[in-house]
Scaffold this motif. Structure first.
Motif, PDB file in Angstrom:
ATOM      1  N   VAL A  26      -5.185  -4.360  -1.394  1.00  0.00           N
ATOM      2  CA  VAL A  26      -4.239  -2.434  -1.798  1.00  0.00           C
ATOM      3  C   VAL A  26      -5.330  -1.972  -2.255  1.00  0.00           C
ATOM      4  O   VAL A  26      -5.126  -0.554  -1.861  1.00  0.00           O
ATOM      5  CB  VAL A  26      -3.599  -3.283  -2.416  1.00  0.00           C
ATOM      6  N   TRP A  82       0.687  -1.050  -0.118  1.00  0.00           N
ATOM      7  CA  TRP A  82       0.369   0.087   0.065  1.00  0.00           C
ATOM      8  C   TRP A  82       1.131   0.945  -0.502  1.00  0.00           C
ATOM      9  O   TRP A  82       0.932   2.215  -0.985  1.00  0.00           O
ATOM     10  CB  TRP A  82      -0.603  -0.109   1.474  1.00  0.00           C
ATOM     11  N   GLN A 108      -3.481   5.559  -4.709  1.00  0.00           N
ATOM     12  CA  GLN A 108      -4.015   5.263  -3.316  1.00  0.00           C
ATOM     13  C   GLN A 108      -5.036   6.661  -2.851  1.00  0.00           C
ATOM     14  O   GLN A 108      -5.876   7.166  -2.895  1.00  0.00           O
ATOM     15  CB  GLN A 108      -3.579   4.999  -2.236  1.00  0.00           C
TER      16      GLN A 108
END
Length: 622
Positions: free
Chosen positions: A166, A48, A55
């Protein structure tokens, strides 16, 4: 947002800074990075962090989408109240706000899906590239330490589940923040009903937590049983030819049936828990909605709230079911990805017994190949044959000669240079090891022979030396549109070819490479004696002036070697030429001629009697 389609889940895998945004067209990674493989959760966290830019983009688009969706109820409430108050201006203004929310929903959903798919694929690609790099570093030692079926399971199904979790983290974060914003907004907009929503939503969101441990355990059992079934299927397919030869395919088919039924039962048990969790996620929001409507109608009758405010709160609670579904999804994603990440971390944590970077500059040394552990010496430019009674020991020695030791020990020397001190690429360029079970990848014959090579050996010469004429004919006959054998396609692992044909193609591939030192482990074990004799002549001719080490017990190959070495119980006990060793070394003769212990004892006793008789004759003549 529903789980992403399977078609967009996995690809092979460049390491960027945490703030760079990786795009699918940028794959594969120039460097996937050094993973934190201490545990499954640590590995997920590392993945991540290494796509933080993507993200954050997903989080931003997710917030735009979810907030726009959640703002619609307020617009609807304002429109209803404007209609009740007969205010055309407020109704038009509300219509404009609804158009703005609709645009936000469309734009946010489009780019959220785009960034989510990108995050999923890039995470899965990074894992696949890490696994491929680890397999290249470990070589054949990988399948000795981890079952081949588990490696297949990790590199296929597990990477999808890891990528799913993720990617889902950013969407869950956006959903959670949206729920928080809506609760605060309702408390400010209509405190009397907002309190009910603010108290009820945490209960709805967290009510499934007590069920998650059991669901996770059942999912772990399902993953474990599925992994065992995959291993069994992989092993069965790899040994299908042998199983059919001994009539054992039905036995293994029954075993796989039982394993698959166990997987089915485990999947059903796991699905029951997830069905219960889904039912709770439907039931509790419904009860909350009933409570809000019941309390709101009472407040409206008392005149404490307007009709528009009641419609707004009601619509907000209904719409909140959408982001709340992501609470269930993140629980499922983590439950399914945790054992997958654990398996991936276990594979990625494996280390070579020697370093891959080395302590010397990159070079390809030349000279004699010497193993100080066994005392084996292969002179430069000579054809050396090694006889070893234990096939497993021979395989381990062949790997050690190539710089692939399965356990720590003294390094093999090439021209006095320890292979362990060279970078892995340099060591593999200098010494090529072909094991007794080489693998042919699917593709054309031209692609099979398109390997890193010195350029000194043509593909035609290598194929001729390996006696592949009949193999070329078989490939052309098996291909519908191939006239040139080089364009003929080879099926996966060369399954359409016989064992001897696959063995000869693998030998031709090794000969094309033309390394400084070529180590072959039983390269002709699956061919007939006439073909073996021609291969021995071709091998000797094509490798003239190059160092070649062949592990074999075939008299045809041994008779053509410049030097033959006998390795017994881990050390060299005899060396010479084949005919001398057959006559003078009983242990060598036992391996090469397949003599039993009784036959060997009888031979030794006969030699002793002959010697005593000669001694008696000498004494009588004296």
């Amino acid at each position: 947002m529903s789980p992403l389609p399977a078609a967009s889940r996995s690809f092979p895998a460049r390491d960027t800074s945490h703030w760079d945004v990786m795009q699918i067209q940028d794959l594969p990674y120039p460097d996937p990075g050094v993973p934190d493989a201490r545990s499954g959760p640590r590995f997920l966290w590392w993945l991540w962090r290494n796509q933080l830019g993507g993200q954050l983009k997903s989080l931003a688009w997710g917030l735009l989408h979810f907030v726009s969706v959640s703002a619609l109820p307020f617009c609807v409430g304002l429109a209803v109240q404007a209609a009740v108050d007969r205010s055309g201006t407020r109704l038009a203004l509300t219509g404009g706000l609804m158009v703005l929310c609709g645009t936000g929903i469309a734009v946010g959903d489009t780019f959220l899906h785009r960034t989510a798919v990108t995050n999923w694929i890039t995470a899965a690609a990074r894992v696949q590239q890490l696994l491929a790099r680890k397999a290249a570093q470990l070589g054949s030692a990988l399948t000795r330490r981890v079952a081949a079926g588990e490696v297949v399971a990790v590199s296929t199904g597990d990477v999808e589940k890891i990528g799913w979790f993720v990617e889902a983290v950013s969407r869950f974060t956006a959903a959670a923040l949206t729920v928080l914003v809506v609760c605060v907004s309702l408390l400010v907009y209509q405190p009397a009903l907002g309190v009910v929503v603010a108290v009820g939503l945490p209960v709805v969101a967290l009510a499934v937590l007590p069920l998650l441990p059991r669901a996770t355990r059942r999912a772990d059992v399902q993953r474990e049983k599925a992994g065992r079934a995959t291993e069994l299927a992989s092993d069965t397919v790899a040994g299908l030819r042998v199983l059919r030869g001994i009539g054992g395919e039905e036995l293994f088919l029954d075993r796989y049936r039982r394993a698959s039924q166990e997987v089915r039962h485990a999947a059903v048990r796991s699905a029951r828990m997830w069905s219960l969790i889904s039912a709770v996620q439907v039931l509790l929001p419904g009860l909350l909605l009933i409570a809000v409507v019941w309390h709101g109608i009472g407040l409206a009758r008392q005149g404490r709230i307007t009709v528009g405010e009641l419609v707004t709160v009601y619509s907000a609670v209904v719409v909140l079911n959408y982001p709340l579904r992501h609470f269930e999804e993140i629980a499922m994603a983590y439950s399914f990805s945790r054992p997958s990440a654990k398996r991936a971390a276990r594979v990625l944590s494996l280390e070579r017994s020697t370093a891959t970077d080395g302590t010397r500059a990159a070079e390809v040394p030349g000279g004699d190949l010497y193993d100080p552990t066994t005392g084996l010496l292969a002179p430069t430019g000579r054809f050396t044959a090694v006889v070893c009674g234990d096939p497993d020991a021979a395989g381990r020695l062949a790997e050690r000669l190539g710089g692939h030791p399965t356990e720590p020990g003294r390094s093999v020397l090439l021209g006095g240079v320890p292979l362990d001190e060279l970078p892995l690429d340099s060591a593999r360029t200098a010494v090529l090891v072909q094991d007794k079970d080489p693998v042919l990848l699917s593709g054309t014959l031209r692609e099979l022979l398109d390997v890193p090579a010195s350029g000194a050996v043509r593909a035609e010469d290598a194929l001729a030396a390996a006696q592949c004429d009949d193999v070329l004919d078989a490939l052309v006959q098996g291909s519908l549109d191939a006239v040139d054998p080089m364009d003929a396609r080879i099926t996966e692992r060369g399954r359409s070819l016989s064992g001897g044909q696959r063995q000869r193609l693998a030998l031709a591939r090794s000969l094309v490479t033309d390394p400084e030192v070529l180590v072959l482990d039983e390269p002709t074990s699956a061919v007939d004696s006439h073909t073996e004799a021609r291969i021995a002549d071709g091998l000797r001719r094509l490798r003239s002036g190059r160092t070649t080490v062949v592990f074999t017990s075939s008299p045809l190959l041994l008779d053509r070697a410049d030097r033959v070495v006998l390795v017994h119980e881990g050390e060299v006990v005899a060396s010479g030429v084949h005919r001398e060793l057959v006559d003078g070394e009983p242990r060598y003769r036992a391996v090469v001629t397949r003599e039993t212990d009784d036959e060997l004892t009888a031979t030794d006793e006969g030699m002793l009697l002959d010697a005593l008789q000669e001694l008696e004759e000498i004494e009588e003549s004296a």
